[in-house]
Motif scaffolding. Structure first.
Motif, PDB file in Angstrom:
ATOM      1  N   LEU A 105       6.137 -10.045  36.185  1.00  0.00           N
ATOM      2  CA  LEU A 105       7.201 -10.927  35.728  1.00  0.00           C
ATOM      3  C   LEU A 105       6.724 -11.575  34.438  1.00  0.00           C
ATOM      4  N   LEU A 106       7.320 -11.190  33.311  1.00  0.00           N
ATOM      5  CA  LEU A 106       6.823 -11.616  32.000  1.00  0.00           C
ATOM      6  C   LEU A 106       7.589 -12.784  31.388  1.00  0.00           C
ATOM      7  N   LEU A 107       8.593 -13.291  32.066  1.00  0.00           N
ATOM      8  CA  LEU A 107       9.396 -14.395  31.538  1.00  0.00           C
ATOM      9  C   LEU A 107       9.081 -15.674  32.299  1.00  0.00           C
ATOM     10  N   ALA A 108       9.136 -16.811  31.605  1.00  0.00           N
ATOM     11  CA  ALA A 108       8.845 -18.095  32.242  1.00  0.00           C
ATOM     12  C   ALA A 108      10.090 -18.937  32.473  1.00  0.00           C
ATOM     13  N   GLU A 109      11.123 -18.763  31.629  1.00  0.00           N
ATOM     14  CA  GLU A 109      12.277 -19.661  31.685  1.00  0.00           C
ATOM     15  C   GLU A 109      13.540 -18.943  31.253  1.00  0.00           C
ATOM     16  N   VAL A 110      14.628 -19.254  31.936  1.00  0.00           N
ATOM     17  CA  VAL A 110      15.951 -18.814  31.516  1.00  0.00           C
ATOM     18  C   VAL A 110      16.578 -19.985  30.768  1.00  0.00           C
ATOM     19  N   VAL A 111      16.865 -19.792  29.481  1.00  0.00           N
ATOM     20  CA  VAL A 111      17.430 -20.859  28.650  1.00  0.00           C
ATOM     21  C   VAL A 111      18.946 -20.868  28.763  1.00  0.00           C
ATOM     22  N   SER A 112      19.570 -19.677  28.651  1.00  0.00           N
ATOM     23  CA  SER A 112      21.032 -19.610  28.748  1.00  0.00           C
ATOM     24  C   SER A 112      21.478 -18.195  29.062  1.00  0.00           C
ATOM     25  N   VAL A 113      22.660 -18.109  29.673  1.00  0.00           N
ATOM     26  CA  VAL A 113      23.324 -16.834  29.924  1.00  0.00           C
ATOM     27  C   VAL A 113      24.811 -17.052  29.694  1.00  0.00           C
ATOM     28  N   THR A 114      25.427 -16.137  28.953  1.00  0.00           N
ATOM     29  CA  THR A 114      26.872 -16.171  28.742  1.00  0.00           C
ATOM     30  C   THR A 114      27.441 -14.804  29.103  1.00  0.00           C
ATOM     31  N   ASP A 115      28.726 -14.630  28.882  1.00  0.00           N
ATOM     32  CA  ASP A 115      29.340 -13.327  29.152  1.00  0.00           C
ATOM     33  C   ASP A 115      28.706 -12.221  28.329  1.00  0.00           C
ATOM     34  N   GLU A 116      28.254 -12.543  27.118  1.00  0.00           N
ATOM     35  CA  GLU A 116      27.775 -11.505  26.209  1.00  0.00           C
ATOM     36  C   GLU A 116      26.349 -11.707  25.714  1.00  0.00           C
ATOM     37  N   ALA A 142      22.070 -13.465  26.594  1.00  0.00           N
ATOM     38  CA  ALA A 142      21.088 -14.196  27.409  1.00  0.00           C
ATOM     39  C   ALA A 142      19.931 -14.598  26.514  1.00  0.00           C
ATOM     40  N   HIS A 143      19.267 -15.679  26.894  1.00  0.00           N
ATOM     41  CA  HIS A 143      18.149 -16.228  26.130  1.00  0.00           C
ATOM     42  C   HIS A 143      17.092 -16.658  27.138  1.00  0.00           C
ATOM     43  N   CYS A 144      15.918 -16.053  27.049  1.00  0.00           N
ATOM     44  CA  CYS A 144      14.787 -16.415  27.902  1.00  0.00           C
ATOM     45  C   CYS A 144      13.617 -16.827  27.026  1.00  0.00           C
ATOM     46  N   ARG A 145      12.620 -17.452  27.652  1.00  0.00           N
ATOM     47  CA  ARG A 145      11.489 -17.977  26.886  1.00  0.00           C
ATOM     48  C   ARG A 145      10.194 -17.763  27.667  1.00  0.00           C
ATOM     49  N   VAL A 146       9.114 -17.569  26.908  1.00  0.00           N
ATOM     50  CA  VAL A 146       7.776 -17.481  27.484  1.00  0.00           C
ATOM     51  C   VAL A 146       6.760 -17.811  26.391  1.00  0.00           C
ATOM     52  N   ALA A 147       5.651 -18.412  26.785  1.00  0.00           N
ATOM     53  CA  ALA A 147       4.600 -18.761  25.830  1.00  0.00           C
ATOM     54  C   ALA A 147       3.454 -17.761  25.920  1.00  0.00           C
ATOM     55  N   VAL A 148       2.886 -17.445  24.768  1.00  0.00           N
ATOM     56  CA  VAL A 148       1.729 -16.545  24.684  1.00  0.00           C
ATOM     57  C   VAL A 148       0.477 -17.419  24.787  1.00  0.00           C
ATOM     58  N   ASP A 175      11.080 -16.757  22.021  1.00  0.00           N
ATOM     59  CA  ASP A 175      12.482 -16.823  22.425  1.00  0.00           C
ATOM     60  C   ASP A 175      13.021 -15.409  22.381  1.00  0.00           C
ATOM     61  N   ILE A 176      13.384 -14.872  23.550  1.00  0.00           N
ATOM     62  CA  ILE A 176      13.903 -13.514  23.652  1.00  0.00           C
ATOM     63  C   ILE A 176      15.404 -13.631  23.849  1.00  0.00           C
ATOM     64  N   ASP A 180      21.686  -5.515  21.687  1.00  0.00           N
ATOM     65  CA  ASP A 180      20.853  -5.849  20.538  1.00  0.00           C
ATOM     66  C   ASP A 180      19.902  -6.941  20.987  1.00  0.00           C
ATOM     67  N   CYS A 181      18.630  -6.801  20.634  1.00  0.00           N
ATOM     68  CA  CYS A 181      17.610  -7.730  21.115  1.00  0.00           C
ATOM     69  C   CYS A 181      16.773  -8.245  19.952  1.00  0.00           C
ATOM     70  N   VAL A 182      16.340  -9.490  20.088  1.00  0.00           N
ATOM     71  CA  VAL A 182      15.461 -10.083  19.083  1.00  0.00           C
ATOM     72  C   VAL A 182      14.478 -11.016  19.782  1.00  0.00           C
ATOM     73  N   ILE A 183      13.240 -11.010  19.292  1.00  0.00           N
ATOM     74  CA  ILE A 183      12.221 -11.948  19.765  1.00  0.00           C
ATOM     75  C   ILE A 183      11.787 -12.778  18.564  1.00  0.00           C
ATOM     76  N   CYS A 184      11.910 -14.095  18.717  1.00  0.00           N
ATOM     77  CA  CYS A 184      11.564 -15.023  17.641  1.00  0.00           C
ATOM     78  C   CYS A 184      10.530 -16.031  18.142  1.00  0.00           C
ATOM     79  N   ALA A 185       9.825 -16.608  17.201  1.00  0.00           N
ATOM     80  CA  ALA A 185       8.945 -17.747  17.470  1.00  0.00           C
ATOM     81  C   ALA A 185       9.172 -18.720  16.325  1.00  0.00           C
ATOM     82  N   GLY A 186       9.587 -19.931  16.641  1.00  0.00           N
ATOM     83  CA  GLY A 186       9.948 -20.857  15.584  1.00  0.00           C
ATOM     84  C   GLY A 186      11.131 -20.302  14.822  1.00  0.00           C
ATOM     85  N   SER A 187      11.023 -20.246  13.501  1.00  0.00           N
ATOM     86  CA  SER A 187      12.119 -19.708  12.692  1.00  0.00           C
ATOM     87  C   SER A 187      11.883 -18.252  12.294  1.00  0.00           C
TER      88      SER A 187
END
Length: 158
Positions: free
Chosen positions: A18-29, A31-37, A107-108, A123-130
């Motif tokens: 299990l590589l995710l720590a937190e579910v930030v949000s989910v909508t119809d279209e 999702a946003h999850c978060r984990v720290a390295v 932020d995934i 479509d997927c993106v992983i960001c850290a900060g900006s």
């Protein structure tokens, strides 16, 4: 405080996979999850000697976020059983630096492009900060219970 459950409530994964720590949000279209390295977080078993997460984990982070999206929607429809999904493939998957930096909070985010009962494209993106660290398009498949039984029982005849 988040009104979402923890990621393991939506995914068929147990630690350490299990590589995710937190579910930030989910909508119809989306999702946003978060984990720290970090060496004390869920990613600790997979970090290299420099404390970074190798880039090939980006696909699994994206896939698990898609799984959270799917699991959340299943629960909203009253389906409590967690379903196993499969990644069919990824297109234009890029982790430019080759790894995700030590100490970063990732932020995934996934955005639905197409979905029916069995196939999906995101479509997927992983960001850290900006900064954007990884991008890609992930295609998924939801097998039926019969297909899963056939798949996992292929080599188990006695």
């Amino acid at each position: 405080m988040s009104h979402y459950l923890s990621p393991e409530q939506y995914l068929p994964h147990d630690p350490p996979m299990l590589l995710l720590a937190e579910v930030v949000s989910v909508t119809d279209e989306s999702a946003h999850c978060r984990v720290a390295v970090t060496t004390d977080g869920v990613l600790a078993p997979f970090l290299n000697a420099q404390g970074e997460l190798p880039g090939w984990y980006t696909l699994e982070l994206m896939a698990q976020t898609i799984g959270v999206w799917s699991g959340w929607h299943r629960q909203q429809r009253g389906q409590q059983r967690i379903a196993l999904g499969m990644v069919l493939g990824a297109r234009e998957l890029v982790c430019a630096a080759g790894s995700l930096p030590a100490g970063a909070t990732l932020d995934i985010q996934i955005k639905l492009l197409m979905h029916d009962e069995r196939f999906g494209s995101f479509d997927c993106v992983i960001c850290a900060g900006s900064g954007t660290l990884a991008t890609g398009r992930v295609n998924t498949f939801q097998p039926t219970q019969e297909e899963l039984t056939m798949l996992f029982n292929q080599g188990s005849t006695v």
